[in-house]
Design a protein around this motif. Structure first.
Motif, PDB file in Angstrom:
ATOM      1  N   VAL A 421     -21.738  11.560  53.304  1.00  0.00           N
ATOM      2  CA  VAL A 421     -22.919  12.014  54.048  1.00  0.00           C
ATOM      3  C   VAL A 421     -22.784  11.763  55.551  1.00  0.00           C
ATOM      4  O   VAL A 421     -23.574  11.021  56.150  1.00  0.00           O
ATOM      5  N   GLY A 422     -21.772  12.346  56.156  1.00  0.00           N
ATOM      6  CA  GLY A 422     -21.632  12.289  57.607  1.00  0.00           C
ATOM      7  C   GLY A 422     -21.071  11.010  58.165  1.00  0.00           C
ATOM      8  O   GLY A 422     -21.076  10.813  59.380  1.00  0.00           O
ATOM      9  N   VAL A 423     -20.607  10.112  57.291  1.00  0.00           N
ATOM     10  CA  VAL A 423     -20.041   8.837  57.740  1.00  0.00           C
ATOM     11  C   VAL A 423     -18.660   8.657  57.133  1.00  0.00           C
ATOM     12  O   VAL A 423     -18.450   8.933  55.948  1.00  0.00           O
ATOM     13  N   LEU A 424     -17.723   8.206  57.957  1.00  0.00           N
ATOM     14  CA  LEU A 424     -16.392   7.865  57.470  1.00  0.00           C
ATOM     15  C   LEU A 424     -16.292   6.348  57.436  1.00  0.00           C
ATOM     16  O   LEU A 424     -16.470   5.685  58.463  1.00  0.00           O
ATOM     17  N   ARG A 425     -16.033   5.793  56.269  1.00  0.00           N
ATOM     18  CA  ARG A 425     -16.004   4.339  56.083  1.00  0.00           C
ATOM     19  C   ARG A 425     -14.547   3.891  55.956  1.00  0.00           C
ATOM     20  O   ARG A 425     -13.828   4.342  55.068  1.00  0.00           O
ATOM     21  N   VAL A 426     -14.120   3.008  56.842  1.00  0.00           N
ATOM     22  CA  VAL A 426     -12.779   2.423  56.784  1.00  0.00           C
ATOM     23  C   VAL A 426     -12.934   0.986  56.299  1.00  0.00           C
ATOM     24  O   VAL A 426     -13.565   0.168  56.964  1.00  0.00           O
ATOM     25  N   THR A 427     -12.380   0.688  55.129  1.00  0.00           N
ATOM     26  CA  THR A 427     -12.502  -0.637  54.533  1.00  0.00           C
ATOM     27  C   THR A 427     -11.187  -1.393  54.670  1.00  0.00           C
ATOM     28  O   THR A 427     -10.121  -0.850  54.374  1.00  0.00           O
ATOM     29  N   LEU A 428     -11.276  -2.629  55.123  1.00  0.00           N
ATOM     30  CA  LEU A 428     -10.103  -3.468  55.325  1.00  0.00           C
ATOM     31  C   LEU A 428     -10.087  -4.587  54.292  1.00  0.00           C
ATOM     32  O   LEU A 428     -11.071  -5.317  54.141  1.00  0.00           O
ATOM     33  N   LYS A 429      -8.984  -4.702  53.563  1.00  0.00           N
ATOM     34  CA  LYS A 429      -8.760  -5.871  52.710  1.00  0.00           C
ATOM     35  C   LYS A 429      -7.638  -6.653  53.365  1.00  0.00           C
ATOM     36  O   LYS A 429      -6.514  -6.167  53.489  1.00  0.00           O
ATOM     37  N   THR A 430      -7.945  -7.849  53.840  1.00  0.00           N
ATOM     38  CA  THR A 430      -6.985  -8.611  54.636  1.00  0.00           C
ATOM     39  C   THR A 430      -6.687  -9.963  54.004  1.00  0.00           C
ATOM     40  O   THR A 430      -7.525 -10.539  53.297  1.00  0.00           O
ATOM     41  N   GLU A 431      -5.495 -10.469  54.277  1.00  0.00           N
ATOM     42  CA  GLU A 431      -5.105 -11.810  53.830  1.00  0.00           C
ATOM     43  C   GLU A 431      -5.846 -12.832  54.692  1.00  0.00           C
ATOM     44  O   GLU A 431      -5.639 -12.903  55.912  1.00  0.00           O
ATOM     45  N   LYS A 432      -6.719 -13.612  54.059  1.00  0.00           N
ATOM     46  CA  LYS A 432      -7.558 -14.565  54.781  1.00  0.00           C
ATOM     47  C   LYS A 432      -6.703 -15.664  55.410  1.00  0.00           C
ATOM     48  O   LYS A 432      -5.676 -16.059  54.855  1.00  0.00           O
TER      49      LYS A 432
END
Length: 464
Positions: A421-432
């Motif tokens: 719905v008009g939004v591009l979501r970039v999700t980051l999974k990172t090594e803490k």
């Protein structure tokens, strides 16, 4: 009843060396107070696919198959309890800690490989949230997200189907142009296939990326704590850059992510701006233009698209030289040229064939080790999915946001991209405690702002 065999890719993803999960997150505009969760799971979710009611077993011939079992819903549908009377900021931290923790946990092999977590606490992004944790052996992102979408309706009119951005290619060309373009494509394809396939084999077996602020290169990374967070971009801004530069949306977001990642690497270690770093891009190998209905996905006689129909491609992350610092749009054009060239290659198909051959001669575990080594030698894993254009709802609970991520892999950085719905979501999974998640997010956001500003100064429809 005959038991369905587990696909080769499903076995690779559920082996002694690899156990990969997909986490899908639905954010709601309202609290989940009157949602009949157990009846929804029983009547809507479980019937989607027999695998949701099956466990993976090995028969007398050593073949792995899906065996139907009784599902105890109270073992799969969970309602976390957080302290009462806290602020939204506190609940936001509780939620993200909870999401990161369940991403690390292994699901028992003695029951179907999925969980649903209903989080009825407000966060900065939603009034309530549902997390779907699904083992990758059940299917790939396309299959599983398609299944989840079949449980939802259009918020404005439930009688109408959800629609998605068109994945069609450009307009058809004249027969003369088509002939010569096909001839040129065949020549380019042959050259690029040899180059890309040879490079992929070397990257999967011999050549390691440099150790950098986004790649620790240590053994046992998959057992270390992780952090999961996301960034939102306006699709209108992404499309503005696309039209100004005459590229694709995929080129734009890839360029932004690559530029932001290099800025982060430079800030953390100036030497790493020119380090050899590669992104392992997961690709959907289906020859389709959008999501199919669940019946079409499950129609094995018609070779429906359910399952793990994916492969991967090594894409070099452009180095941060002086030209790219002074002109951030160069990252977009570099991404455009890299992706365009790799599309003129059959390396992805050959990679799948190579894995099949290796499986026949060396077995599933050997291929799983090969895939794990491929991920370990790369710097990041990138995957993307297309979400619906219209807002969705689940039994009159409007869905505010939608995103997903991968978990269980040995990489220090995984980047997942999804539109909704008009939004591009970039999700980051990172090594803490290795990657500074907030700094990386800030660098990607800075990269977006710099590229947007530079693009608006370019005359519209200017092409590289």
């Amino acid at each position: 009843m005959e038991q369905e065999p587990v696909s080769p890719m499903g076995q690779y993803f559920n082996s002694s060396v690899l156990s990969i999960y997909i986490l899908g997150v639905l954010e709601f505009e309202v609290p989940i107070d009157d949602l009949k969760t157990f009846s929804l799971v029983k009547d809507v979710f479980l019937p989607i696919n027999p695998r949701f009611s099956s466990i993976m077993v090995q028969d007398n011939d050593g073949e792995k198959r899906w065996k139907k079992v009784d599902v105890k819903l109270n073992e799969h549908v969970l309602f976390p309890i957080f302290p009462e009377g806290k602020t939204v900021e506190s609940y936001d931290k509780y939620f993200h800690d909870y999401l990161s923790n369940i991403a690390m946990e292994q699901l028992p092999q003695s029951r179907p490989l999925w969980e649903i977590h209903v989080v009825n606490y407000p966060t900065r992004d939603a009034s309530s949230t549902i997390i779907f944790k699904l083992h990758h052996a059940l299917g790939d992102g396309y299959s599983l997200v398609g299944a989840l979408l079949s449980c939802l309706q259009r918020a404005d009119d439930p009688s109408l189907p959800l629609s998605f951005p068109s994945l069609r290619s450009s307009k058809p060309e004249s027969s003369t142009k088509t002939f010569w373009r096909r001839f040129y494509w065949m020549l380019s394809s042959a050259f690029n296939t040899v180059l890309d396939f040879g490079w992929s084999v070397l990257k999967s077996s011999i050549i390691n990326d440099d150790k950098t602020p986004i790649r620790s290169g240590d053994e046992g990374t998959q057992f270390r704590p992780i952090s999961i967070s996301s960034i939102e971009f306006s699709m209108d801004h992404i499309k503005e850059i696309k039209f100004r530069l005459g590229v694709t949306i995929n080129d734009v977001i890839t360029g932004i992510v690559f530029y932001g990642t290099r800025l982060y690497m430079k800030d953390m270690d100036s030497k790493s701006e020119k380090a050899d770093s590669t992104a392992l891009v997961l690709l959907n190998t289906r020859n389709i233009e959008g999501y199919k209905s669940i019946n079409e996905m499950l129609n094995t006689k018609a070779k429906g698209p359910w399952g793990n129909k994916i492969s991967f491609l090594h894409v070099p992350i452009p180095k941060l030289n002086q030209n790219r610092i002074s002109n951030p749009l160069q990252f977009i054009w570099d991404s455009h040229n890299i992706i365009k060239r790799k599309k003129q290659s059959l390396a992805v198909a050959l990679t799948g064939t190579l894995l099949d051959i290796e499986s026949k001669f060396r077995g599933q575990e050997a291929v799983a080790k090969h895939l794990r080594g491929t991920v370990t030698k790369s710097s990041a894993v990138i995957s993307s999915l297309v979400g619906p254009i219209q807002q969705m709802s689940l039994v009159n609970h409007p869905v505010k946001g939608l995103y997903f991520t991968l978990a269980g892999g040995p990489e220090s950085l995984a980047i997942s991209i999804m539109s909704y719905v008009g939004v591009l979501r970039v999700t980051l999974k990172t090594e803490k405690d290795f990657i500074d998640e907030q700094k990386l997010k800030s660098c990607i956001q800075s990269a977006f702002q710099l590229i947007l500003k530079a693009a608006t100064e370019v005359p519209q429809e200017t092409k590289y």
